[in-house]
Write a protein that holds these residues in place. Structure first.
Motif, PDB file in Angstrom:
ATOM      1  N   ASP A 181       0.865  -1.168   0.000  1.00  0.00           N
ATOM      2  CA  ASP A 181       0.000   0.000   0.000  1.00  0.00           C
ATOM      3  C   ASP A 181       0.904   1.221   0.000  1.00  0.00           C
ATOM      4  O   ASP A 181       1.763   1.377   0.884  1.00  0.00           O
ATOM      5  N   TYR A 182       0.740   2.069  -0.994  1.00  0.00           N
ATOM      6  CA  TYR A 182       1.618   3.217  -1.194  1.00  0.00           C
ATOM      7  C   TYR A 182       0.863   4.497  -0.845  1.00  0.00           C
ATOM      8  O   TYR A 182      -0.071   4.902  -1.535  1.00  0.00           O
ATOM      9  N   PHE A 183       1.283   5.137   0.245  1.00  0.00           N
ATOM     10  CA  PHE A 183       0.686   6.389   0.705  1.00  0.00           C
ATOM     11  C   PHE A 183       1.592   7.539   0.272  1.00  0.00           C
ATOM     12  O   PHE A 183       2.790   7.548   0.589  1.00  0.00           O
ATOM     13  N   PHE A 184       1.014   8.524  -0.409  1.00  0.00           N
ATOM     14  CA  PHE A 184       1.810   9.613  -0.982  1.00  0.00           C
ATOM     15  C   PHE A 184       0.893  10.801  -1.243  1.00  0.00           C
ATOM     16  O   PHE A 184      -0.325  10.716  -1.090  1.00  0.00           O
ATOM     17  N   THR A 185       1.487  11.904  -1.634  1.00  0.00           N
ATOM     18  CA  THR A 185       0.729  13.037  -2.139  1.00  0.00           C
ATOM     19  C   THR A 185       1.423  13.538  -3.384  1.00  0.00           C
ATOM     20  O   THR A 185       2.648  13.398  -3.517  1.00  0.00           O
ATOM     21  N   THR A 186       0.665  14.108  -4.303  1.00  0.00           N
ATOM     22  CA  THR A 186       1.234  14.563  -5.569  1.00  0.00           C
ATOM     23  C   THR A 186       2.021  15.863  -5.439  1.00  0.00           C
ATOM     24  O   THR A 186       2.540  16.360  -6.434  1.00  0.00           O
ATOM     25  N   ILE A 187       2.137  16.392  -4.228  1.00  0.00           N
ATOM     26  CA  ILE A 187       2.960  17.595  -4.035  1.00  0.00           C
ATOM     27  C   ILE A 187       4.138  17.332  -3.103  1.00  0.00           C
ATOM     28  O   ILE A 187       4.758  18.267  -2.594  1.00  0.00           O
ATOM     29  N   SER A 188       4.498  16.074  -2.902  1.00  0.00           N
ATOM     30  CA  SER A 188       5.628  15.728  -2.041  1.00  0.00           C
ATOM     31  C   SER A 188       6.912  15.627  -2.856  1.00  0.00           C
ATOM     32  O   SER A 188       7.000  14.799  -3.772  1.00  0.00           O
ATOM     33  N   PRO A 189       7.941  16.423  -2.509  1.00  0.00           N
ATOM     34  CA  PRO A 189       9.195  16.314  -3.263  1.00  0.00           C
ATOM     35  C   PRO A 189       9.852  14.951  -3.107  1.00  0.00           C
ATOM     36  O   PRO A 189      10.487  14.449  -4.030  1.00  0.00           O
ATOM     37  N   PHE A 190       9.693  14.341  -1.950  1.00  0.00           N
ATOM     38  CA  PHE A 190      10.344  13.059  -1.733  1.00  0.00           C
ATOM     39  C   PHE A 190       9.587  11.922  -2.419  1.00  0.00           C
ATOM     40  O   PHE A 190      10.199  10.925  -2.823  1.00  0.00           O
ATOM     41  N   SER A 191       8.274  12.082  -2.611  1.00  0.00           N
ATOM     42  CA  SER A 191       7.543  11.135  -3.459  1.00  0.00           C
ATOM     43  C   SER A 191       8.036  11.265  -4.899  1.00  0.00           C
ATOM     44  O   SER A 191       8.222  10.265  -5.596  1.00  0.00           O
ATOM     45  N   TYR A 192       8.274  12.492  -5.340  1.00  0.00           N
ATOM     46  CA  TYR A 192       8.845  12.708  -6.673  1.00  0.00           C
ATOM     47  C   TYR A 192      10.209  12.043  -6.793  1.00  0.00           C
ATOM     48  O   TYR A 192      10.496  11.343  -7.775  1.00  0.00           O
ATOM     49  N   LEU A 193      11.048  12.238  -5.792  1.00  0.00           N
ATOM     50  CA  LEU A 193      12.409  11.705  -5.852  1.00  0.00           C
ATOM     51  C   LEU A 193      12.458  10.182  -5.780  1.00  0.00           C
ATOM     52  O   LEU A 193      13.489   9.585  -6.082  1.00  0.00           O
ATOM     53  N   ALA A 194      11.347   9.556  -5.415  1.00  0.00           N
ATOM     54  CA  ALA A 194      11.287   8.090  -5.459  1.00  0.00           C
ATOM     55  C   ALA A 194      11.270   7.604  -6.901  1.00  0.00           C
ATOM     56  O   ALA A 194      11.554   6.424  -7.155  1.00  0.00           O
ATOM     57  N   GLY A 195      10.940   8.495  -7.844  1.00  0.00           N
ATOM     58  CA  GLY A 195      10.894   8.099  -9.247  1.00  0.00           C
ATOM     59  C   GLY A 195       9.949   6.925  -9.436  1.00  0.00           C
ATOM     60  O   GLY A 195       8.848   6.899  -8.898  1.00  0.00           O
ATOM     61  N   THR A 196      10.401   5.944 -10.179  1.00  0.00           N
ATOM     62  CA  THR A 196       9.619   4.725 -10.375  1.00  0.00           C
ATOM     63  C   THR A 196      10.235   3.570  -9.587  1.00  0.00           C
ATOM     64  O   THR A 196      10.059   2.399  -9.941  1.00  0.00           O
ATOM     65  N   GLY A 197      10.934   3.915  -8.511  1.00  0.00           N
ATOM     66  CA  GLY A 197      11.579   2.894  -7.683  1.00  0.00           C
ATOM     67  C   GLY A 197      10.600   1.902  -7.091  1.00  0.00           C
ATOM     68  O   GLY A 197      10.894   0.704  -7.002  1.00  0.00           O
ATOM     69  N   LEU A 198       9.425   2.368  -6.677  1.00  0.00           N
ATOM     70  CA  LEU A 198       8.424   1.458  -6.126  1.00  0.00           C
ATOM     71  C   LEU A 198       8.012   0.437  -7.176  1.00  0.00           C
ATOM     72  O   LEU A 198       7.937  -0.765  -6.895  1.00  0.00           O
TER      73      LEU A 198
END
Length: 198
Positions: free
Chosen positions: A5-22
């Motif tokens: 289960d992936y919890f994130f927000t579309t305005i998180s810089p660190f979610s962005y920096l995860a790229g497509t790693g998940l």
């Protein structure tokens, strides 16, 4: 089969920096993923966090350094002070929820496309045109931007409640059963966990 289960927000810089790693980790282990966008500011309020603007100057300065360093390490473009941040993440979250329900496209690509729009392309992820463009680029019907808004709002609220119950307090967070991995820099640990090593 493992499930993330992936919890994130579309305005998180660190979610962005995860790229497509998940998506890479999930693919490696044959794991399924449910994307759960959350209202991060509400989550902070519920779990003892503080919005970036209200943090001590030392914490704000460190956040900027860490964003710059991580982007350089990953060779990812980033604007440390994007033109449209903060913005309302709900419209893009509703589109992700609708796309996940509809199926047929690249959901990871959609999520990363919206994050990239915010952090590298100076686009407003609350803008209908930006959302439609991201949906189309990921192989979804752009009209999903207008569908299921009530359902999207209900799921978005439910994701917040679930995040609180499952001890999620920041984004990105990857949850497998009772195990929570917080931060894009914990993707390696998620990988090791799915391999049965930790």
């Amino acid at each position: 089969m493992a499930h993330i289960d992936y919890f994130f927000t579309t305005i998180s810089p660190f979610s962005y920096l995860a790229g497509t790693g998940l998506e890479d980790v999930a693919g490696k282990h044959g794991a399924t993923v449910t994307y759960k966008p959350v209202d991060l500011m509400a989550l902070f309020g519920r779990t003892g966090g503080v919005a970036p603007k209200d943090r001590h100057e030392a914490r704000r300065a460190y956040r900027m350094q860490e964003m710059r360093r991580q982007a350089a390490k990953l060779s990812m473009p980033i604007n440390l002070q994007p033109a449209h941040w903060p913005t309302n993440p709900a419209p893009s979250a509703y589109a992700i929820i609708a796309a996940q329900d509809a199926g047929g496209g690249d959901l990871g690509g959609l999520v990363h496309g919206l994050l990239r729009a915010c952090w590298a392309e100076e686009k407003d992820v609350a803008d209908d045109g930006v959302i439609r463009e991201a949906l189309a680029a990921a192989g979804f019907d752009p009209n999903l931007a207008d569908s299921g808004l009530l359902s999207g709002a209900e799921t978005y609220a439910a994701n917040l409640e679930e995040a609180v119950k499952r001890n999620v307090f920041g984004a990105p967070s990857y949850v497998v059963g009772e195990e929570v991995f917080w931060g894009q820099d914990r993707l390696e640990d998620l990988d090791l966990h799915l391999a049965g090593r930790i």
